[in-house]
Design a protein around this motif. Sequence first.
Motif, PDB file in Angstrom:
ATOM      1  N   MET A   1     -11.910   9.018  -5.877  1.00 16.29           N
ATOM      2  CA  MET A   1     -10.829   8.207  -6.423  1.00 16.29           C
ATOM      3  C   MET A   1      -9.957   7.689  -5.278  1.00 16.29           C
ATOM      4  N   ALA A   2      -9.498   6.480  -5.422  1.00 11.19           N
ATOM      5  CA  ALA A   2      -8.663   5.860  -4.400  1.00 11.19           C
ATOM      6  C   ALA A   2      -7.294   6.524  -4.343  1.00 11.19           C
ATOM      7  N   PHE A   3      -6.778   6.642  -3.132  1.00 15.90           N
ATOM      8  CA  PHE A   3      -5.454   7.215  -2.942  1.00 15.90           C
ATOM      9  C   PHE A   3      -4.386   6.279  -3.474  1.00 15.90           C
ATOM     10  N   PHE A   4      -4.534   4.984  -3.157  1.00 22.92           N
ATOM     11  CA  PHE A   4      -3.614   3.956  -3.644  1.00 22.92           C
ATOM     12  C   PHE A   4      -4.392   3.010  -4.538  1.00 22.92           C
ATOM     13  N   GLU A   5      -3.785   2.586  -5.613  1.00 27.71           N
ATOM     14  CA  GLU A   5      -4.350   1.582  -6.505  1.00 27.71           C
ATOM     15  C   GLU A   5      -3.402   0.390  -6.527  1.00 27.71           C
ATOM     16  N   TRP A   6      -3.961  -0.814  -6.537  1.00 22.99           N
ATOM     17  CA  TRP A   6      -3.157  -2.037  -6.634  1.00 22.99           C
ATOM     18  C   TRP A   6      -2.466  -2.075  -7.995  1.00 22.99           C
ATOM     19  N   LYS A   7      -1.213  -2.493  -7.980  1.00 20.77           N
ATOM     20  CA  LYS A   7      -0.451  -2.690  -9.214  1.00 20.77           C
ATOM     21  C   LYS A   7       0.097  -4.112  -9.196  1.00 20.77           C
ATOM     22  N   ASP A   8       0.216  -4.712 -10.347  1.00 19.55           N
ATOM     23  CA  ASP A   8       0.749  -6.072 -10.431  1.00 19.55           C
ATOM     24  C   ASP A   8       2.154  -6.167  -9.850  1.00 19.55           C
ATOM     25  N   SER A   9       2.896  -5.074  -9.869  1.00 22.94           N
ATOM     26  CA  SER A   9       4.264  -5.091  -9.320  1.00 22.94           C
ATOM     27  C   SER A   9       4.261  -5.274  -7.803  1.00 22.94           C
ATOM     28  N   TYR A  10       3.109  -5.114  -7.151  1.00 21.08           N
ATOM     29  CA  TYR A  10       2.999  -5.316  -5.708  1.00 21.08           C
ATOM     30  C   TYR A  10       2.858  -6.797  -5.342  1.00 21.08           C
ATOM     31  N   SER A  11       2.597  -7.635  -6.336  1.00 24.52           N
ATOM     32  CA  SER A  11       2.316  -9.044  -6.080  1.00 24.52           C
ATOM     33  C   SER A  11       3.520  -9.772  -5.483  1.00 24.52           C
ATOM     34  N   VAL A  12       3.232 -10.600  -4.464  1.00 22.89           N
ATOM     35  CA  VAL A  12       4.267 -11.449  -3.874  1.00 22.89           C
ATOM     36  C   VAL A  12       4.181 -12.866  -4.444  1.00 22.89           C
ATOM     37  N   GLY A  13       3.332 -13.059  -5.443  1.00 23.42           N
ATOM     38  CA  GLY A  13       3.250 -14.348  -6.116  1.00 23.42           C
ATOM     39  C   GLY A  13       2.353 -15.366  -5.450  1.00 23.42           C
ATOM     40  N   VAL A  14       1.672 -14.974  -4.395  1.00 20.69           N
ATOM     41  CA  VAL A  14       0.724 -15.855  -3.708  1.00 20.69           C
ATOM     42  C   VAL A  14      -0.603 -15.096  -3.682  1.00 20.69           C
ATOM     43  N   ALA A  15      -1.575 -15.603  -4.433  1.00 16.85           N
ATOM     44  CA  ALA A  15      -2.829 -14.870  -4.623  1.00 16.85           C
ATOM     45  C   ALA A  15      -3.507 -14.504  -3.309  1.00 16.85           C
ATOM     46  N   SER A  16      -3.468 -15.402  -2.342  1.00 10.29           N
ATOM     47  CA  SER A  16      -4.143 -15.124  -1.065  1.00 10.29           C
ATOM     48  C   SER A  16      -3.432 -14.012  -0.300  1.00 10.29           C
ATOM     49  N   LEU A  17      -2.107 -13.963  -0.345  1.00 15.13           N
ATOM     50  CA  LEU A  17      -1.387 -12.851   0.293  1.00 15.13           C
ATOM     51  C   LEU A  17      -1.641 -11.554  -0.464  1.00 15.13           C
ATOM     52  N   ASP A  18      -1.676 -11.632  -1.788  1.00 13.45           N
ATOM     53  CA  ASP A  18      -1.988 -10.441  -2.577  1.00 13.45           C
ATOM     54  C   ASP A  18      -3.372  -9.907  -2.221  1.00 13.45           C
ATOM     55  N   ALA A  19      -4.340 -10.814  -2.043  1.00 11.01           N
ATOM     56  CA  ALA A  19      -5.696 -10.392  -1.668  1.00 11.01           C
ATOM     57  C   ALA A  19      -5.678  -9.688  -0.315  1.00 11.01           C
ATOM     58  N   GLN A  20      -4.868 -10.201   0.613  1.00 13.98           N
ATOM     59  CA  GLN A  20      -4.762  -9.549   1.921  1.00 13.98           C
ATOM     60  C   GLN A  20      -4.069  -8.189   1.805  1.00 13.98           C
ATOM     61  N   HIS A  21      -3.053  -8.098   0.971  1.00 14.87           N
ATOM     62  CA  HIS A  21      -2.388  -6.806   0.782  1.00 14.87           C
ATOM     63  C   HIS A  21      -3.338  -5.797   0.122  1.00 14.87           C
ATOM     64  N   LYS A  22      -4.210  -6.285  -0.751  1.00 18.43           N
ATOM     65  CA  LYS A  22      -5.228  -5.409  -1.352  1.00 18.43           C
ATOM     66  C   LYS A  22      -6.167  -4.875  -0.275  1.00 18.43           C
ATOM     67  N   GLU A  23      -6.452  -5.709   0.715  1.00 17.45           N
ATOM     68  CA  GLU A  23      -7.292  -5.267   1.838  1.00 17.45           C
ATOM     69  C   GLU A  23      -6.617  -4.128   2.590  1.00 17.45           C
ATOM     70  N   LEU A  24      -5.307  -4.211   2.789  1.00 16.10           N
ATOM     71  CA  LEU A  24      -4.595  -3.120   3.449  1.00 16.10           C
ATOM     72  C   LEU A  24      -4.702  -1.837   2.628  1.00 16.10           C
ATOM     73  N   ILE A  25      -4.626  -1.955   1.324  1.00 13.92           N
ATOM     74  CA  ILE A  25      -4.772  -0.776   0.465  1.00 13.92           C
ATOM     75  C   ILE A  25      -6.160  -0.172   0.646  1.00 13.92           C
ATOM     76  N   LYS A  26      -7.193  -1.011   0.765  1.00 14.55           N
ATOM     77  CA  LYS A  26      -8.543  -0.499   1.032  1.00 14.55           C
ATOM     78  C   LYS A  26      -8.586   0.256   2.353  1.00 14.55           C
ATOM     79  N   ILE A  27      -7.925  -0.273   3.365  1.00 15.27           N
ATOM     80  CA  ILE A  27      -7.899   0.382   4.675  1.00 15.27           C
ATOM     81  C   ILE A  27      -7.185   1.728   4.577  1.00 15.27           C
ATOM     82  N   ILE A  28      -6.059   1.752   3.885  1.00 17.25           N
ATOM     83  CA  ILE A  28      -5.331   3.010   3.691  1.00 17.25           C
ATOM     84  C   ILE A  28      -6.212   4.016   2.960  1.00 17.25           C
ATOM     85  N   ASN A  29      -6.896   3.578   1.924  1.00 12.31           N
ATOM     86  CA  ASN A  29      -7.775   4.482   1.182  1.00 12.31           C
ATOM     87  C   ASN A  29      -8.917   4.996   2.054  1.00 12.31           C
ATOM     88  N   ARG A  30      -9.453   4.136   2.910  1.00 10.62           N
ATOM     89  CA  ARG A  30     -10.532   4.576   3.817  1.00 10.62           C
ATOM     90  C   ARG A  30      -9.995   5.583   4.830  1.00 10.62           C
TER      91      ARG A  30
END
Length: 182
Positions: free
Chosen positions: A1-30
């Motif tokens: 199970m992932a340590f961090f899960e993406w939540k809609d409340s993390y969104s900065v309102g720009v899908a491409s930035l959100d996608a990049q922030h999701k990548e950081l969450i993947k790195i943290i989980n790894r």
Amino acid sequence: MAFFEWKDSYSVGVASLDAQHKELIKIINRLNEIEERGGDLAGVLNRLDWYVRHHFAFEESLMRGAGYAGLEAHIAEHREFERWLRSGRFAMRTGGGEARDIGKIINDYLKDWLKNHILVVDMDYKEVLAVATSRGASMAPLIEELIATLEEAQAAPSADAVAKALALARDIERCAERVAKG
């Protein structure tokens, strides 16, 4: 199970930035997996280094294009993070501690960064970028990023590259619709 899960409340309102922030969450989980079970810390740090340089440059270009008043302070935080990451990577290369211990220190810092920078500091530009995208001001950096992403995907196809390209295309579409509406 992932340590961090993406939540809609993390969104900065720009899908491409959100996608990049999701990548950081993947790195943290790894990194969390490596901390618990071991693994290729150097590879994850290489990915983190690439992510930081790429994400910060893109985010800064969007803020600059939007006329974000807090840009200089935001850039200063980015540069501080980059210095911190270089020192952590240097410690690992020179044997300044056990790889697992360095991994834990880096992972703890990233968790704090996620909570305090992305979920607090980045939220400060959310409204400014929303206004800028409604005027189409953010389209040029989005288009440049889309082209770079498509070139990257062509060279090394992956689901992540396709997801990133789609997020950018959605942002561009949203900007164009807002501009068309006047």
